[in-house]
Write a protein that holds these residues in place. Structure first.
Motif, PDB file in Angstrom:
ATOM      1  N   PHE A   1      -9.400  -4.341  44.416  1.00 50.37           N
ATOM      2  CA  PHE A   1      -8.368  -3.486  43.818  1.00 50.37           C
ATOM      3  C   PHE A   1      -7.654  -2.654  44.882  1.00 50.37           C
ATOM      4  N   LEU A   2      -8.418  -2.022  45.751  1.00 55.03           N
ATOM      5  CA  LEU A   2      -7.816  -1.175  46.785  1.00 55.03           C
ATOM      6  C   LEU A   2      -7.006  -1.999  47.784  1.00 55.03           C
ATOM      7  N   LYS A   3      -7.445  -3.233  48.040  1.00 56.90           N
ATOM      8  CA  LYS A   3      -6.688  -4.119  48.920  1.00 56.90           C
ATOM      9  C   LYS A   3      -5.328  -4.463  48.311  1.00 56.90           C
ATOM     10  N   LEU A   4      -5.317  -4.678  46.992  1.00 58.42           N
ATOM     11  CA  LEU A   4      -4.086  -5.064  46.310  1.00 58.42           C
ATOM     12  C   LEU A   4      -3.163  -3.884  46.018  1.00 58.42           C
ATOM     13  N   LEU A   5      -3.710  -2.666  46.031  1.00 54.51           N
ATOM     14  CA  LEU A   5      -2.973  -1.494  45.555  1.00 54.51           C
ATOM     15  C   LEU A   5      -1.631  -1.274  46.265  1.00 54.51           C
ATOM     16  N   PRO A   6      -1.537  -1.332  47.613  1.00 54.27           N
ATOM     17  CA  PRO A   6      -0.233  -1.097  48.258  1.00 54.27           C
ATOM     18  C   PRO A   6       0.826  -2.102  47.811  1.00 54.27           C
ATOM     19  N   ALA A   7       0.448  -3.374  47.747  1.00 52.42           N
ATOM     20  CA  ALA A   7       1.396  -4.395  47.297  1.00 52.42           C
ATOM     21  C   ALA A   7       1.757  -4.183  45.832  1.00 52.42           C
ATOM     22  N   GLN A   8       0.772  -3.766  45.033  1.00 48.64           N
ATOM     23  CA  GLN A   8       1.044  -3.564  43.620  1.00 48.64           C
ATOM     24  C   GLN A   8       1.987  -2.391  43.396  1.00 48.64           C
ATOM     25  N   ALA A   9       1.884  -1.355  44.228  1.00 49.43           N
ATOM     26  CA  ALA A   9       2.790  -0.212  44.098  1.00 49.43           C
ATOM     27  C   ALA A   9       4.240  -0.660  44.272  1.00 49.43           C
ATOM     28  N   VAL A  10       4.474  -1.504  45.278  1.00 50.11           N
ATOM     29  CA  VAL A  10       5.827  -2.036  45.501  1.00 50.11           C
ATOM     30  C   VAL A  10       6.235  -2.930  44.338  1.00 50.11           C
ATOM     31  N   PHE A  11       5.312  -3.755  43.885  1.00 49.63           N
ATOM     32  CA  PHE A  11       5.604  -4.700  42.805  1.00 49.63           C
ATOM     33  C   PHE A  11       5.918  -3.963  41.501  1.00 49.63           C
ATOM     34  N   THR A  12       5.225  -2.858  41.256  1.00 52.52           N
ATOM     35  CA  THR A  12       5.479  -2.064  40.049  1.00 52.52           C
ATOM     36  C   THR A  12       6.913  -1.549  40.034  1.00 52.52           C
ATOM     37  N   VAL A  13       7.374  -1.075  41.179  1.00 52.30           N
ATOM     38  CA  VAL A  13       8.765  -0.604  41.281  1.00 52.30           C
ATOM     39  C   VAL A  13       9.734  -1.746  40.970  1.00 52.30           C
ATOM     40  N   ILE A  14       9.428  -2.942  41.467  1.00 50.99           N
ATOM     41  CA  ILE A  14      10.293  -4.099  41.223  1.00 50.99           C
ATOM     42  C   ILE A  14      10.313  -4.461  39.739  1.00 50.99           C
ATOM     43  N   ILE A  15       9.143  -4.421  39.084  1.00 56.29           N
ATOM     44  CA  ILE A  15       9.075  -4.724  37.658  1.00 56.29           C
ATOM     45  C   ILE A  15       9.898  -3.720  36.851  1.00 56.29           C
ATOM     46  N   LEU A  16       9.754  -2.441  37.178  1.00 51.77           N
ATOM     47  CA  LEU A  16      10.512  -1.413  36.460  1.00 51.77           C
ATOM     48  C   LEU A  16      12.010  -1.566  36.714  1.00 51.77           C
ATOM     49  N   ALA A  17      12.378  -1.936  37.945  1.00 55.63           N
ATOM     50  CA  ALA A  17      13.794  -2.166  38.261  1.00 55.63           C
ATOM     51  C   ALA A  17      14.330  -3.359  37.473  1.00 55.63           C
ATOM     52  N   LEU A  18      13.514  -4.417  37.359  1.00 54.37           N
ATOM     53  CA  LEU A  18      13.924  -5.574  36.562  1.00 54.37           C
ATOM     54  C   LEU A  18      14.112  -5.192  35.101  1.00 54.37           C
ATOM     55  N   ALA A  19      13.189  -4.379  34.589  1.00 56.96           N
ATOM     56  CA  ALA A  19      13.308  -3.925  33.203  1.00 56.96           C
ATOM     57  C   ALA A  19      14.607  -3.139  33.002  1.00 56.96           C
ATOM     58  N   ALA A  20      14.898  -2.217  33.918  1.00 61.86           N
ATOM     59  CA  ALA A  20      16.134  -1.437  33.824  1.00 61.86           C
ATOM     60  C   ALA A  20      17.357  -2.352  33.889  1.00 61.86           C
ATOM     61  N   PHE A  21      17.301  -3.360  34.772  1.00 61.85           N
ATOM     62  CA  PHE A  21      18.415  -4.315  34.907  1.00 61.85           C
ATOM     63  C   PHE A  21      18.645  -5.070  33.598  1.00 61.85           C
TER      64      PHE A  21
END
Length: 440
Positions: free
Chosen positions: A180-200
């Motif tokens: 989980f901790l290994k994936l966390l930095p990448a997931q933080a970036v990915f979460t922003v992308i998902i939210l941006a896609l939702a807004a789009f």
């Protein structure tokens, strides 16, 4: 190809076919078929017993984590913790298409913390569908964005996916939290992308509605009374107590790796039960209720050790990998796991979650060791099998998500809308992980 390798490949094919056709249970596949394979390669009863013992030793700790973590989060859901968080978010928000789209992902992520895909659909879709209808937004966007919220909670340390993955690295202390901790930095970036896609998608819907001459005024505020706790089990007055307790449990998992994760969840569960439900009869009733959710996933996680143990300690896995090394061009070898990850979305139409984590990943991981790629890197790269949320073979709960739209969305419409987007997101996830060094 050696005889051992041939038996190993046939065993894997048989397991995949049986699980895809739903002829037998996962537990049967993991408990019986590897034993037959071991007999076929000439292993003695004593040797088979040794393989099984060593294999079960790999998965016992992660099975114990599920034994205590799943009831803990189900209890928190019953007590109203996740509903309380959703109510506090919704209380002051006015709804328009972009806000509603982003809100869909957020609500799905919050309700997904109890790692029940069924409950995410049961809460998110009925709660937000009236607002999609009021704004005349396409309801397939609701199901799609709910799916993205689910995908983004795949890697919480107590999820079945994370526990399956951790069972493949038994020598790593506190494996689920490590991954989980290994994936966390990448997931933080990915979460922003998902939210941006939702807004789009929300903005795109606004433009479509305007072009069609439809009104795109705010739909107002969501009535927080629509987010209801169980009348018997809800503990709204203990909301902040449960928040603090959950944060303490998570903090202990992160900062006290010397304490076994299953014991942290065991203590958390005992405290949560006594804080929220003091009546012992009610406690026992709840524990019986939660126990039904542990089957068959927890036994399958435990018994997966039989497959890995027999393959690894009998020499079958080495023979299979040697065969693959002779087939795969040397220039492709170091990148096989990345190629598989790039095509993981369409590949998931040929796999179940069990066969992905217990068949595909162990074989690819062992293969990559020959090229100096550690097993944990392979697991991290192949972990987020997003394609599972496109096929009811891997995730039958998708039918629940589409059925809850009252006929507005069927499975084919959902897959047609989601397939390309989820595949692109999967590639983006892969690029993020490689750029940040998580998958290298």
């Amino acid at each position: 190809m050696s005889y051992q390798a041939a038996v190993g490949f046939v065993m894997m094919i048989v397991i995949v076919v049986l699980l895809l056709r739903k002829k037998v249970s996962t537990m049967f596949c993991f408990a019986v078929i590897p034993i037959i394979a071991a007999i076929l390669i000439g292993s003695s009863v004593k040797q088979i017993g040794s393989y099984v013992t060593k294999g079960l030793g790999m998965t016992t700790s992660v099975a114990l984590i599920m034994l205590f973590s799943l009831p803990y989060f189900m209890l928190m859901a019953d007590a109203g913790l996740f509903n309380g968080i959703v109510r506090r978010i919704l209380k002051h928000i006015k709804i328009n298409p972009p806000v509603l789209a982003v809100l869909t992902v957020v609500v799905a992520m919050i309700t997904g913390l109890d790692v029940s895909i069924t409950s995410v659909f049961l809460i998110t879709v009925p709660l937000l569908l009236p607002f999609y209808n009021k704004l005349k937004m396409n309801p397939v966007i609701l199901v799609f964005l709910t799916t993205l919220g689910i995908i983004n909670t795949y890697d919480v340390p107590w999820s079945a996916r994370m526990l399956r993955s951790a069972s493949l690295i038994p020598n790593v202390p506190n494996g689920p939290m490590y991954l989980f901790l290994k994936l966390l930095p990448a997931q933080a970036v990915f979460t922003v992308i998902i939210l941006a896609l939702a807004a789009f998608l929300g903005v795109k819907e606004s433009r479509r509605l305007k072009a069609a001459g439809e009104s795109v005024a705010d739909a107002g505020k969501i009535d927080v009374d629509d987010v209801k706790d169980d009348p018997e089990l809800g503990r709204g007055k203990l909301f902040w107590v449960n928040v603090i307790l959950t944060l303490l449990v998570i903090a202990a998992l992160c900062f006290m790796p010397a304490i076994p994760s299953y014991y942290v969840f065991a203590v958390g569960l005992v405290i949560a039960l006594n804080i929220n439900y003091k009546d012992l009869k009610l406690q026992n009733k709840l524990l019986k209720k939660y126990a039904s959710s542990l089957f068959p996933v927890m036994p399958a996680i435990l018994l997966s050790g039989v497959v890995v143990g027999i393959m690894q300690y009998s020499g079958m896995m080495k023979a299979m990998v040697d065969t693959l090394l002779n087939i795969i061009p040397k220039s492709f070898g170091p990148f096989v796991y990345i190629i598989v990850a790039a095509f993981s979305v369409p590949l998931m139409f040929l796999f179940t979650n069990d066969t992905w984590y217990y068949v595909m990943i162990p074989i690819i991981g062992t293969l990559m060791k020959a090229y100096g790629i550690p097993m944990d890197v392979v697991i991290l790269t192949l972990f987020l099998n997003m394609g599972a949320m496109l096929t009811p073979i891997a995730q039958p709960q998708i039918y629940i998500g589409t059925d809850l739209t009252n006929g507005a969305v069927d499975l084919s419409k959902y897959v047609k809308f989601s397939m390309s987007k989820i595949w692109i997101l999967s590639i983006i996830w892969l690029v993020i992980g490689l750029a940040m060094g998580v998958f290298r």
